[in-house]
Design a protein around this motif. Structure first.
Motif, short mmCIF file in Angstrom:
data_model
loop_
_atom_site.label_atom_id
_atom_site.label_comp_id
_atom_site.label_asym_id
_atom_site.label_seq_id
_atom_site.Cartn_x
_atom_site.Cartn_y
_atom_site.Cartn_z
N ALA A 202 -15.54 0.86 -66.92
CA ALA A 202 -16.68 0.05 -66.50
C ALA A 202 -16.18 -1.35 -66.19
O ALA A 202 -15.20 -1.83 -66.77
N MET A 251 -12.80 -2.14 -74.99
CA MET A 251 -13.51 -3.23 -74.34
C MET A 251 -12.59 -4.44 -74.19
O MET A 251 -11.87 -4.81 -75.10
N ARG A 278 -14.55 -5.32 -69.13
CA ARG A 278 -14.15 -3.94 -68.81
C ARG A 278 -14.25 -3.09 -70.07
O ARG A 278 -14.02 -3.57 -71.18
N CYS A 279 -14.62 -1.84 -69.88
CA CYS A 279 -14.87 -0.97 -71.03
C CYS A 279 -14.56 0.46 -70.65
O CYS A 279 -14.98 0.93 -69.58
N TRP A 285 -20.31 0.53 -73.01
CA TRP A 285 -20.71 -0.30 -71.87
C TRP A 285 -22.19 -0.64 -71.92
O TRP A 285 -22.59 -1.75 -71.61
N ARG A 313 -24.14 -6.73 -64.09
CA ARG A 313 -23.71 -5.36 -64.29
C ARG A 313 -22.99 -4.86 -63.04
O ARG A 313 -23.51 -4.96 -61.92
N PRO A 316 -20.36 1.57 -64.09
CA PRO A 316 -19.93 2.32 -65.27
C PRO A 316 -18.59 3.00 -65.01
O PRO A 316 -18.09 2.97 -63.87
#
Length: 414
Positions: A202, A251, A278-279, A285, A313, A316
């Motif tokens: 993400a 993360m 970032r995840c 996320w 956002r 994902p």
């Protein structure tokens, strides 16, 4: 929409050899087409020339492409869908990046200042175009078992990505499965990398604005010391989050810009930070905005600073459907042998292909673009990025094989 891929039956092992090899004249044409795009890169939502070039070539082949409502990007169905089993879609992104092309040794260097196809979208476009042209010829010969949709998507590099607008415009109507490739300069041309499950991260944009009274650097105790507050946010927010979220979520908060003040003896009244979140994990996320807000609130309050957060956002993670990933493995193996497929790791890069997978199952493969034997370390989003153009033919035959194998599968019983 139905997630039918999870119940598709395997292809019979005694199937005849797959048709759809890329002829030499089309291979040459696709390389020239890619070089033309490379010389004329266009940013997200500005891909008018690129869209026109794709449209013209598809129409030349007797197909009927439809430009998206936004004016850039298009879809084109190869074969006629009868409303029955949903189609397989082949997706390419068509936009470039706002960075200069620093290559000096090639004749197809970008002619647009500060714009370059430094992520390989020109290759993705040539691959899907080539696959469409080959599949169209097979359809004329009666050898295409099911219709296929070509999707040329604008603005992948613009958060939250052009995929969201494309989906809203109906590009997935009639689509049940979707596949894509992304150039990988760490994989040799002639090979692809595959991974079931999450293959990208993400990616969000994070902007933090801090305000306070400011004052003279001789009397910081009478001010809200925003430079120190901004520094603490930059250092402490990632550290706090690392302890408050499961480490397996992967993360990462990384700052790309910190700005505050104009004089060495004045404590400013305003400071800004911006960076990315970032995840690796989809569930984490979804939790990230509240966790980030709480961490920054705690730090800013300790320093007496007021704050505002703009958490944009982005995308994902791309989570590859395991059944469709195996379809891609089978397709590549059918064309180039099982050794042409390698396992790949999950990346911290973001890709808006993930938005399609919120609606239909699909998978993304990493297309090798490194010249075999090249030992230099290369990466995406650099001005010197380039590819081994043999990868275009590999991508075309890989996609045509995937479409043919998928089309021959027995659909699930109703």
């Amino acid at each position: 929409m139905s997630r039918e891929s999870q119940t598709l039956q395997p292809v019979a092992s005694d199937r005849p050899e797959l048709p759809g090899k890329l002829p030499d004249h089309l291979r040459t044409e696709l390389i020239a087409f890619r070089r033309d795009l490379h010389m004329h890169p266009e940013l997200g939502h500005q891909e008018f020339r690129t869209t026109a070039a794709i449209k013209a070539r598809l129409e030349q082949a007797g197909l009927r492409p439809r430009v998206l409502k936004s004016g850039t990007g298009l879809i084109c169905d190869v074969g006629t869908w009868d409303g029955g089993r949903p189609m397989l879609a082949l997706r390419a992104d068509i936009d470039a990046l706002p960075i200069p092309d620093t290559k000096t040794h090639v004749p197809y260097r970008s002619t647009s200042p500060d714009r370059a196809h430094a992520c390989g979208h020109d290759v993705h476009t040539a691959v899907v175009l080539g696959a469409g042209l080959v599949l169209a010829e097979l359809d004329r010969q009666g050898l295409l078992p099911r219709p296929v949709r070509l999707l040329f998507q604008p603005a992948e590099e613009v958060l939250p990505g052009g995929a969201t607008d494309a989906i809203e415009s109906g590009v997935l109507d009639g689509v049940g499965r979707i596949v894509a490739v992304h150039c990988d300069p760490r994989v040799d041309a002639g090979r692809i990398g595959l991974r079931p499950g999450p293959i990208t991260s993400a990616c969000d944009r994070l902007e933090v604005s801090l305000t306070g009274s400011g004052g003279h650097t001789a009397r910081p105790h009478l001010t809200t010391d925003l430079v120190t507050a901004a520094a603490r946010v930059a250092l402490d927010a990632p550290a706090l989050l690392a302890r408050r979220m499961d480490a397996r979520a992967g993360m990462s908060v990384t700052w790309g810009r910190i700005e505050s003040g104009h004089a060495c003896n004045v404590i400013p009244m305003h400071a800004e930070l911006s960076g990315t979140v970032r995840c690796l994990d989809l569930a984490a996320w979804h939790e990230a905005p509240d966790m980030i807000h709480a961490a920054i609130d705690e730090i800013a309050t300790m320093h007496g600073a007021k704050f505002e957060i703009n958490h944009v956002r982005g995308v994902p993670p791309v989570v590859n459907d395991p059944v469709i990933t195996e379809l891609l493995r089978e397709a590549m193996g059918a064309r180039f042998g099982a050794a042409s497929v390698e396992d790949t790791e999950q990346s911290l890069g973001g890709e808006d292909f993930s938005w399609y997978l919120e609606h239909v199952p699909g998978a993304m493969a990493r297309l090798g673009v490194r010249t075999p034997g090249d030992t230099a370390k290369r990466d995406l989003h650099r001005g010197d990025f380039d590819v081994d153009e043999d990868a275009i033919a590999v991508g075309v035959e890989f996609f045509t094989a995937a479409a043919l194998i998928d089309g021959r599968r027995t659909p699930p019983s109703r």
